[in-house]
Motif scaffolding. Structure first.
Motif, short mmCIF file in Angstrom:
data_model
loop_
_atom_site.label_atom_id
_atom_site.label_comp_id
_atom_site.label_asym_id
_atom_site.label_seq_id
_atom_site.Cartn_x
_atom_site.Cartn_y
_atom_site.Cartn_z
N VAL A 1 1.00 -1.07 -0.15
CA VAL A 1 0.06 -0.04 0.02
C VAL A 1 0.88 1.20 0.13
O VAL A 1 0.59 2.26 -0.68
CB VAL A 1 -0.91 0.02 1.24
CG1 VAL A 1 -1.45 1.38 1.64
CG2 VAL A 1 -2.10 -0.98 0.82
N ASN A 2 1.84 1.05 0.83
CA ASN A 2 2.89 2.64 0.87
C ASN A 2 3.67 2.72 -0.26
O ASN A 2 4.08 3.77 -0.36
CB ASN A 2 3.61 2.35 2.08
CG ASN A 2 4.60 1.22 2.16
OD1 ASN A 2 4.67 0.50 1.16
ND2 ASN A 2 5.38 0.95 3.12
N THR A 3 3.49 1.97 -1.21
CA THR A 3 4.40 2.23 -2.31
C THR A 3 3.50 2.53 -3.69
O THR A 3 3.86 2.89 -4.83
CB THR A 3 5.37 0.99 -3.04
OG1 THR A 3 4.54 -0.14 -3.11
CG2 THR A 3 6.22 0.87 -1.71
N PHE A 4 2.19 2.12 -3.41
CA PHE A 4 1.26 2.45 -4.42
C PHE A 4 0.82 3.78 -5.01
O PHE A 4 0.39 4.68 -4.11
CB PHE A 4 -0.21 1.58 -4.24
CG PHE A 4 -1.22 1.90 -5.37
CD1 PHE A 4 -1.10 1.11 -6.60
CD2 PHE A 4 -2.49 2.55 -4.93
CE1 PHE A 4 -2.05 1.25 -7.44
CE2 PHE A 4 -3.45 2.80 -6.11
CZ PHE A 4 -3.07 2.09 -7.44
N ARG A 5 0.99 4.17 -6.15
CA ARG A 5 0.59 5.37 -6.65
C ARG A 5 -0.42 5.14 -7.89
O ARG A 5 -0.08 4.75 -9.03
CB ARG A 5 1.87 6.22 -7.20
CG ARG A 5 2.75 6.38 -6.22
CD ARG A 5 2.41 7.45 -4.95
NE ARG A 5 3.42 7.45 -4.12
CZ ARG A 5 3.62 6.81 -2.89
NH1 ARG A 5 2.62 5.79 -2.92
NH2 ARG A 5 4.58 7.14 -2.14
N GLU A 6 -1.73 5.78 -7.67
CA GLU A 6 -2.67 5.59 -8.77
C GLU A 6 -2.02 6.13 -10.13
O GLU A 6 -2.62 5.36 -11.23
CB GLU A 6 -4.04 6.06 -8.49
CG GLU A 6 -5.28 5.71 -9.26
CD GLU A 6 -6.59 6.00 -8.90
OE1 GLU A 6 -7.71 5.78 -9.52
OE2 GLU A 6 -6.60 6.27 -7.57
N GLU A 7 -1.65 7.22 -9.97
CA GLU A 7 -1.07 7.92 -11.25
C GLU A 7 0.04 6.91 -12.12
O GLU A 7 0.03 7.32 -13.22
CB GLU A 7 -0.63 9.33 -11.28
CG GLU A 7 0.69 9.43 -10.27
CD GLU A 7 0.35 9.41 -8.74
OE1 GLU A 7 1.24 9.70 -8.14
OE2 GLU A 7 -0.69 9.05 -8.46
N GLU A 8 0.50 6.21 -11.44
CA GLU A 8 1.55 5.11 -12.02
C GLU A 8 0.98 3.88 -12.47
O GLU A 8 1.77 3.00 -12.91
CB GLU A 8 2.87 5.18 -11.11
CG GLU A 8 3.46 6.52 -10.78
CD GLU A 8 4.66 6.45 -9.63
OE1 GLU A 8 4.64 5.09 -9.17
OE2 GLU A 8 5.14 7.34 -9.61
N ARG A 9 -0.14 3.69 -11.77
CA ARG A 9 -0.58 2.30 -11.88
C ARG A 9 -0.73 1.68 -13.21
O ARG A 9 -0.20 0.61 -13.66
CB ARG A 9 -2.12 2.37 -11.28
CG ARG A 9 -2.84 1.01 -11.45
CD ARG A 9 -4.49 1.26 -11.08
NE ARG A 9 -5.14 1.95 -12.17
CZ ARG A 9 -6.49 2.34 -12.40
NH1 ARG A 9 -7.01 2.10 -11.42
NH2 ARG A 9 -6.77 2.99 -13.45
N ASP A 10 -1.24 2.46 -14.45
CA ASP A 10 -1.40 1.81 -15.72
C ASP A 10 -0.12 1.52 -16.44
O ASP A 10 0.03 0.45 -16.76
CB ASP A 10 -2.36 2.74 -16.45
CG ASP A 10 -3.63 3.09 -16.10
OD1 ASP A 10 -3.97 2.61 -14.82
OD2 ASP A 10 -4.54 3.12 -17.09
N GLN A 11 0.72 2.30 -16.30
CA GLN A 11 2.00 2.22 -16.99
C GLN A 11 3.08 1.15 -16.06
O GLN A 11 3.46 0.10 -17.15
CB GLN A 11 2.89 3.40 -16.73
CG GLN A 11 4.25 3.38 -17.47
CD GLN A 11 5.08 4.72 -17.14
OE1 GLN A 11 4.73 5.61 -16.63
NE2 GLN A 11 6.12 4.74 -17.76
#
Length: 255
Positions: free
Chosen positions: A72-82
């Motif tokens: 959870v602490n490394t997840f960034r939604e803006e980077e998700r798709d890439q």
């Protein structure tokens, strides 16, 4: 009739439908036509399957697309798709989504076919999606607190095997393997066992929906091997007696 919830399970082996009616779970399978697309199969199922003729307050789709699990602490939604497309190639016609797994301090990133999502949105409006493994991960995580020894889990479904382990309230290992025989499964299990440095005398291997002969073969290398029995584990709950219902779907009703 307006029912509370419909569950649609989608995998490469077909489409399965279930709903609970006055405490009794109804279950249907739609045999996939491999000559047409998944979206076209869903359109045909919507036309022919009885459970899809009713209206529902909620629709949950369990999808079997590849899953990327992240803390959870490394997840960034803006980077998700890439990040997902970098990890899993040939996913161009997919919509990337994610589901938060709070118990595991993890986020599961997965994908749904664009055309399929549109077909379901046209029919039901609001639809929720999650990886079909979500319920299995949560259930096994809760079980992982029993006893003093480390545990490795292997769950079999749709001609594949999911292998995972937990440590310190999070995933220690999680991966998926295509398997067709007990020897294939055992090779991957023992490879992970060795990679994690597990003790063959004291640590535990837990099998769910196991392949024939796998327990006996595994006992040649691991002393403590357990086979999960949902009917016994849940005291013969009616949903565990439904012929053909996958364990992952049972757990959605049992949680």
């Amino acid at each position: 009739m307006n029912r509370q919830r419909l569950i649609i399970r989608i995998s490469r082996d077909g489409i399965a439908l279930s709903t609970s009616d006055e405490g009794k779970v109804r279950y249907e399978r739609y045999p996939m036509n491999t000559g047409i697309s998944l979206a076209a199969n869903m359109r045909e199922a919507l036309r022919t399957q009885l459970l899809l003729q009713d209206d529902y307050e909620k629709v949950l789709v369990l999808t079997d697309s590849p899953v990327l699990t992240l803390p959870v602490n490394t997840f960034r939604e803006e980077e998700r798709d890439q990040l997902y497309h970098y990890t899993f190639t040939r996913q161009e016609q997919m919509v990337v989504m994610h589901a938060i797994l709070p118990d595991l301090n993890a986020v599961a990133v997965f994908a749904v076919q664009k055309d399929l999502r549109q077909v379901l949105a046209d029919r039901f409006g609001s639809v929720s999606y999650q990886p079909l493994m979500s319920s299995v991960w949560r259930h096994m995580y809760q079980k992982s607190f029993t006893g003093q020894h480390a545990k490795l889990y292997a769950y079999f479904h749709d001609r594949k095997m999911e292998v995972f382990s937990f440590e310190h309230n999070r995933f220690k290992f999680q991966n998926t393997y295509s398997v067709t025989t007990a020897d294939d499964a055992l090779f991957f299990i023992l490879s992970v066992w060795k990679q994690l440095g597990m003790d063959s005398q004291n640590d535990e291997l837990h099998l769910a929906s196991q392949m024939p002969e796998l327990k006996d073969r595994a006992l040649e290398f691991v002393k403590r091997v357990f086979v999960n029995s949902p009917t016994g584990e849940f005291n013969r709950a009616p949903v565990t007696l439904i012929d053909g219902m996958p364990y992952d779907t049972m757990l959605v009703y049992l949680k």
